[in-house]
Design a protein around this motif. Structure first.
Motif, PDB file in Angstrom:
ATOM      1  N   ALA A   1      27.510  13.660 -11.276  1.00 56.59           N
ATOM      2  CA  ALA A   1      27.993  15.010 -10.982  1.00 56.59           C
ATOM      3  C   ALA A   1      27.030  16.057 -11.540  1.00 56.59           C
ATOM      4  O   ALA A   1      26.714  17.048 -10.872  1.00 56.59           O
ATOM      5  CB  ALA A   1      29.389  15.207 -11.566  1.00 56.59           C
ATOM      6  N   GLN A   2      26.550  15.827 -12.754  1.00 54.97           N
ATOM      7  CA  GLN A   2      25.606  16.759 -13.356  1.00 54.97           C
ATOM      8  C   GLN A   2      24.318  16.825 -12.537  1.00 54.97           C
ATOM      9  O   GLN A   2      23.779  17.911 -12.286  1.00 54.97           O
ATOM     10  CB  GLN A   2      25.292  16.349 -14.790  1.00 54.97           C
ATOM     11  CG  GLN A   2      24.314  17.283 -15.493  1.00 54.97           C
ATOM     12  CD  GLN A   2      24.059  16.885 -16.931  1.00 54.97           C
ATOM     13  OE1 GLN A   2      24.704  16.004 -17.477  1.00 54.97           O
ATOM     14  NE2 GLN A   2      23.085  17.539 -17.564  1.00 54.97           N
ATOM     15  N   TYR A   3      23.839  15.655 -12.111  1.00 55.67           N
ATOM     16  CA  TYR A   3      22.616  15.610 -11.312  1.00 55.67           C
ATOM     17  C   TYR A   3      22.802  16.370  -9.997  1.00 55.67           C
ATOM     18  O   TYR A   3      21.940  17.165  -9.595  1.00 55.67           O
ATOM     19  CB  TYR A   3      22.213  14.166 -11.033  1.00 55.67           C
ATOM     20  CG  TYR A   3      20.997  14.046 -10.141  1.00 55.67           C
ATOM     21  CD1 TYR A   3      19.716  14.108 -10.678  1.00 55.67           C
ATOM     22  CD2 TYR A   3      21.137  13.908  -8.760  1.00 55.67           C
ATOM     23  CE1 TYR A   3      18.594  14.033  -9.858  1.00 55.67           C
ATOM     24  CE2 TYR A   3      20.021  13.829  -7.943  1.00 55.67           C
ATOM     25  CZ  TYR A   3      18.759  13.888  -8.488  1.00 55.67           C
ATOM     26  OH  TYR A   3      17.660  13.828  -7.670  1.00 55.67           O
ATOM     27  N   VAL A   4      23.920  16.121  -9.304  1.00 55.30           N
ATOM     28  CA  VAL A   4      24.166  16.785  -8.015  1.00 55.30           C
ATOM     29  C   VAL A   4      24.288  18.291  -8.209  1.00 55.30           C
ATOM     30  O   VAL A   4      23.714  19.084  -7.444  1.00 55.30           O
ATOM     31  CB  VAL A   4      25.432  16.208  -7.352  1.00 55.30           C
ATOM     32  CG1 VAL A   4      25.848  17.058  -6.155  1.00 55.30           C
ATOM     33  CG2 VAL A   4      25.197  14.771  -6.911  1.00 55.30           C
ATOM     34  N   TYR A   5      25.021  18.703  -9.240  1.00 53.62           N
ATOM     35  CA  TYR A   5      25.210  20.135  -9.493  1.00 53.62           C
ATOM     36  C   TYR A   5      23.877  20.824  -9.780  1.00 53.62           C
ATOM     37  O   TYR A   5      23.601  21.920  -9.267  1.00 53.62           O
ATOM     38  CB  TYR A   5      26.160  20.331 -10.668  1.00 53.62           C
ATOM     39  CG  TYR A   5      26.281  21.770 -11.121  1.00 53.62           C
ATOM     40  CD1 TYR A   5      26.737  22.761 -10.260  1.00 53.62           C
ATOM     41  CD2 TYR A   5      25.910  22.146 -12.418  1.00 53.62           C
ATOM     42  CE1 TYR A   5      26.834  24.088 -10.673  1.00 53.62           C
ATOM     43  CE2 TYR A   5      25.997  23.461 -12.833  1.00 53.62           C
ATOM     44  CZ  TYR A   5      26.459  24.432 -11.956  1.00 53.62           C
ATOM     45  OH  TYR A   5      26.550  25.747 -12.362  1.00 53.62           O
ATOM     46  N   GLU A   6      23.030  20.172 -10.581  1.00 53.02           N
ATOM     47  CA  GLU A   6      21.747  20.774 -10.943  1.00 53.02           C
ATOM     48  C   GLU A   6      20.746  20.721  -9.793  1.00 53.02           C
ATOM     49  O   GLU A   6      19.834  21.534  -9.718  1.00 53.02           O
ATOM     50  CB  GLU A   6      21.172  20.065 -12.169  1.00 53.02           C
ATOM     51  CG  GLU A   6      21.991  20.314 -13.436  1.00 53.02           C
ATOM     52  CD  GLU A   6      21.467  19.535 -14.630  1.00 53.02           C
ATOM     53  OE1 GLU A   6      20.589  18.659 -14.432  1.00 53.02           O
ATOM     54  OE2 GLU A   6      21.937  19.785 -15.765  1.00 53.02           O
ATOM     55  N   THR A   7      20.929  19.751  -8.900  1.00 51.41           N
ATOM     56  CA  THR A   7      20.003  19.599  -7.767  1.00 51.41           C
ATOM     57  C   THR A   7      20.384  20.496  -6.598  1.00 51.41           C
ATOM     58  O   THR A   7      19.531  21.107  -5.955  1.00 51.41           O
ATOM     59  CB  THR A   7      19.968  18.130  -7.296  1.00 51.41           C
ATOM     60  OG1 THR A   7      19.623  17.292  -8.401  1.00 51.41           O
ATOM     61  CG2 THR A   7      18.950  17.940  -6.192  1.00 51.41           C
ATOM     62  N   VAL A   8      21.688  20.554  -6.317  1.00 54.38           N
ATOM     63  CA  VAL A   8      22.177  21.376  -5.202  1.00 54.38           C
ATOM     64  C   VAL A   8      22.659  22.702  -5.781  1.00 54.38           C
ATOM     65  O   VAL A   8      23.838  22.907  -6.040  1.00 54.38           O
ATOM     66  CB  VAL A   8      23.311  20.661  -4.442  1.00 54.38           C
ATOM     67  CG1 VAL A   8      23.716  21.459  -3.201  1.00 54.38           C
ATOM     68  CG2 VAL A   8      22.882  19.256  -4.034  1.00 54.38           C
ATOM     69  N   LYS A   9      21.749  23.607  -5.990  1.00 55.48           N
ATOM     70  CA  LYS A   9      22.074  24.857  -6.671  1.00 55.48           C
ATOM     71  C   LYS A   9      22.781  25.865  -5.767  1.00 55.48           C
ATOM     72  O   LYS A   9      23.530  26.716  -6.245  1.00 55.48           O
ATOM     73  CB  LYS A   9      20.799  25.483  -7.245  1.00 55.48           C
ATOM     74  CG  LYS A   9      20.119  24.625  -8.311  1.00 55.48           C
ATOM     75  CD  LYS A   9      18.917  25.332  -8.910  1.00 55.48           C
ATOM     76  CE  LYS A   9      18.201  24.442  -9.921  1.00 55.48           C
ATOM     77  NZ  LYS A   9      19.075  24.059 -11.034  1.00 55.48           N
ATOM     78  N   ALA A  10      22.527  25.785  -4.477  1.00 49.91           N
ATOM     79  CA  ALA A  10      23.138  26.728  -3.536  1.00 49.91           C
ATOM     80  C   ALA A  10      23.546  25.972  -2.279  1.00 49.91           C
ATOM     81  O   ALA A  10      22.841  25.990  -1.266  1.00 49.91           O
ATOM     82  CB  ALA A  10      22.152  27.843  -3.198  1.00 49.91           C
ATOM     83  N   PRO A  11      24.660  25.263  -2.323  1.00 48.08           N
ATOM     84  CA  PRO A  11      25.067  24.431  -1.181  1.00 48.08           C
ATOM     85  C   PRO A  11      25.297  25.251   0.087  1.00 48.08           C
ATOM     86  O   PRO A  11      25.863  26.340   0.032  1.00 48.08           O
ATOM     87  CB  PRO A  11      26.358  23.779  -1.665  1.00 48.08           C
ATOM     88  CG  PRO A  11      26.880  24.692  -2.735  1.00 48.08           C
ATOM     89  CD  PRO A  11      25.663  25.252  -3.400  1.00 48.08           C
ATOM     90  N   GLN A  12      24.829  24.699   1.185  1.00 49.32           N
ATOM     91  CA  GLN A  12      24.975  25.335   2.489  1.00 49.32           C
ATOM     92  C   GLN A  12      25.678  24.365   3.431  1.00 49.32           C
ATOM     93  O   GLN A  12      25.957  23.219   3.076  1.00 49.32           O
ATOM     94  CB  GLN A  12      23.598  25.690   3.055  1.00 49.32           C
ATOM     95  CG  GLN A  12      22.743  26.542   2.151  1.00 49.32           C
ATOM     96  CD  GLN A  12      23.260  27.954   2.001  1.00 49.32           C
ATOM     97  OE1 GLN A  12      23.653  28.587   2.994  1.00 49.32           O
ATOM     98  NE2 GLN A  12      23.263  28.467   0.779  1.00 49.32           N
ATOM     99  N   VAL A  13      25.965  24.790   4.639  1.00 49.33           N
ATOM    100  CA  VAL A  13      26.513  23.899   5.651  1.00 49.33           C
ATOM    101  C   VAL A  13      25.456  22.855   5.990  1.00 49.33           C
ATOM    102  O   VAL A  13      24.352  23.192   6.407  1.00 49.33           O
ATOM    103  CB  VAL A  13      26.932  24.664   6.916  1.00 49.33           C
ATOM    104  CG1 VAL A  13      27.343  23.701   8.019  1.00 49.33           C
ATOM    105  CG2 VAL A  13      28.061  25.631   6.603  1.00 49.33           C
ATOM    106  N   GLY A  14      25.766  21.605   5.783  1.00 54.18           N
ATOM    107  CA  GLY A  14      24.814  20.539   6.045  1.00 54.18           C
ATOM    108  C   GLY A  14      25.276  19.242   5.425  1.00 54.18           C
ATOM    109  O   GLY A  14      26.055  19.244   4.454  1.00 54.18           O
ATOM    110  N   SER A  15      24.809  18.122   5.967  1.00 58.88           N
ATOM    111  CA  SER A  15      25.283  16.821   5.498  1.00 58.88           C
ATOM    112  C   SER A  15      24.634  16.395   4.191  1.00 58.88           C
ATOM    113  O   SER A  15      25.185  15.576   3.461  1.00 58.88           O
ATOM    114  CB  SER A  15      25.032  15.749   6.565  1.00 58.88           C
ATOM    115  OG  SER A  15      23.650  15.656   6.858  1.00 58.88           O
TER     116      SER A  15
END
Length: 543
Positions: free
Chosen positions: A42-56
């Protein structure tokens, strides 16, 4: 002699270094706990995806995984995502894709996970597209699989799509999925050849809620047998000949939706569970790799593993499964959850948690467990005893009046209208209040029948009256009522006086419209009342 001593020291030093290397290697390669892997991913995903957009990738799945994992994320993160979705939907005038309707399903799931209603996104109803049967199945079995998961995640009503050549129903999607099952019990995209574990797992996820149908139950059983056969000796799963984390994650999610333990003998190979297999691809501080053989962290593998681990954690803590999101609350902080809707009656109030962790042994694993526990924790509903809830027993009219009055936080009142409700009866102040606020009526002008049971249509009428007090718009025109109820084979057996309220309850998600029948005259069960009231309070922002 000195030479022998020197050689002995050298051997000893070499042995110490070797042992140290072994210990170091074991420590570096030690298997993390579920909690460690979930938090790290979860920490990795949060730090990697800083500005989530519409997309898979780097978007919707990341948001869903984080939201369902319970990992602490600032509300601004989800607000920014919600705003990005709205901007995207506006820019494409509500048409997410001309052909791939899984685009709608994915966004619906992500928005639902953060407590948003996918029926109102920048003024567009994203669920409406899934009412078009032909367009949804254009992608093959993938389309109906994700359509069901999206619609069922928060019990969205089956959308009516006037532009559709063929109006879809949930049953049509179920039947389509069943028609694509391979002779060996699995599924793939081509409907010929070898089963694919990923698609087989996804099909089982979608069918999990429909196992009351004999043919679905049989298909699920065959699918599980197929997956057990496909599992590798080390507990992993392979797709296209390569053992990978994504396949393991999808099977784990499927078992979670079906309520099957990872300790189930069918999915333990050589003492290794599916979790052991999935964690083969975990790298501390780096998330998940696609395949064990090489490469760094893979974003898709990380996001799918996060969802799988979140689902497992939720199962172990007695929460709703990954895709059953009736418990999802607004994580953006934009709605005043718990304060109620602006148009509610002034006397309607939310109930705080007074008995945290309250549960009953006889609801463990019950489909309505989360709803029962949420209401019990607030003192809204009681068990038949301190340790027994009796979820599948019927509820009396007096008990119903009690839970609704408590659920809405209404002040207790007495009434002398009914001859069979005495001032000293434990339920008298609740019946009095429910009557005064127009939620219940008597069987006659002077008789309430407190110990009588309640039919499903009677419950719908009373809950709809309560919904109106909560500020919800319960009015539907005749066409909307007809369109909503027409999907049920027995809707004509419902009383004319109850049809509008039944339609409202189905459209609002208070009643589950995945069943084929309404059964309006059947006495409603305690677990069903709990779920209805829980769904109502959620919609009314009173939880």
């Amino acid at each position: 002699m000195a030479s022998m001593a020197k050689r002995g020291c050298s051997l000893l030093l070499a042995l110490v270094l070797a042992l140290g290397l072994v210990v170091q290697t074991q420590a570096a390669g030690s298997t993390p706990s579920l909690s460690q892997a979930l938090t790290g991913t979860a920490q990795y995903v949060y730090e990697t995806v800083k500005a989530p957009q519409v997309g898979s990738i780097g978007g919707d799945w990341a948001v869903l995984g984080l939201a369902r994992s319970g990992y602490t994320v600032p509300a601004q993160y989800y607000r920014d995502y919600s705003a990005a979705v709205e901007a995207y939907v506006k820019a494409c005038n509500g048409v997410l894709h001309e052909k791939k309707y899984t685009e709608y399903s994915r966004v619906i799931l992500a928005l639902s996970s953060i407590g948003k209603d996918a029926r109102d996104v920048a003024g567009y109803d994203l669920t409406k597209a899934l009412g078009d049967y032909d367009q949804t199945v254009w992608q093959g079995v993938n389309g109906p699989i994700w359509a069901l998961l999206a619609l069922d995640c928060r019990n969205y009503p089956m959308p009516q799509n006037p532009q559709a050549k063929t109006q879809a129903t949930r049953q049509m999607y179920v039947d389509y999925i069943l028609s694509c099952q391979l002779p060996g019990g699995g599924w793939n995209l081509t409907k010929t050849g070898t089963a694919d574990p990923d698609l087989t797992a996804m099909a089982l996820q979608a069918l999990a809620r429909y196992q009351d149908q004999t043919n679905v139950k049989q298909a699920v059983s065959q699918g599980l047998t197929c997956l057990s056969r496909l599992q590798n000796p080390d507990g992993t799963f392979s797709s296209e000949g390569v053992a990978n984390g994504e396949s393991c994650a999808q099977v784990m999610i499927a078992l979670g939706e079906l309520g099957i333990s990872l300790e189930d003998a069918r999915f333990v190979k050589n003492g290794r569970t599916l979790l052991d297999g999935l964690l083969t691809f975990y790298r501390a501080g780096q998330g998940f790799v696609h395949a064990a053989a090489g490469g760094g962290a893979n974003q898709m593998a990380c996001e799918q593993a996060l969802m799988a681990l979140a689902g497992l954690q939720r199962a172990q803590s007695g929460q709703n499964s990954l895709y059953q999101m009736s418990d999802a609350r607004d994580l953006t902080g934009e709605s005043q959850t718990g304060q109620g809707l602006p148009g509610k009656h002034a006397d309607v109030q939310s109930s705080p948690v007074i008995l945290p962790g309250k549960t009953f042994p006889d609801i463990a694993g019950h489909p309505n467990q989360a709803a029962i526990e949420a209401l019990a924790a607030r003192g809204i509903i009681n068990g038949m005893t301190d340790t027994t809830f009796a979820p599948d027993e019927t509820m009396t009219r007096a008990q119903f009046a009690t839970v609704v009055v408590r659920g809405l936080g209404l002040p207790e009142q007495t009434t002398q209208v009914f001859d069979d409700v005495k001032a000293g009866d434990w339920f008298a102040p609740y019946v009095g209040s429910a009557y005064a606020y127009g939620i219940v009526k008597g069987k006659s002008a002077t008789r309430f029948d407190p110990n009588g049971t309640i039919t499903r249509q009677e419950a719908a009428v009373m809950v709809a009256r309560a919904a109106k007090l909560c500020g919800l718009d319960t009015e539907l025109d005749a066409a909307a009522v007809r369109d909503t109820l027409a999907q049920f084979t027995d809707y004509v057996t419902a009383g004319d006086w109850a049809r509008q309220e039944l339609a409202f309850c189905y459209r609002q998600g208070i009643l589950d419209d995945s069943a084929l029948t309404i059964q309006p005259l059947v006495p409603i069960l305690r677990c069903e009342i709990a779920q209805m009231l829980y769904n109502l309070l959620g919609s009314a922002q009173l939880l």
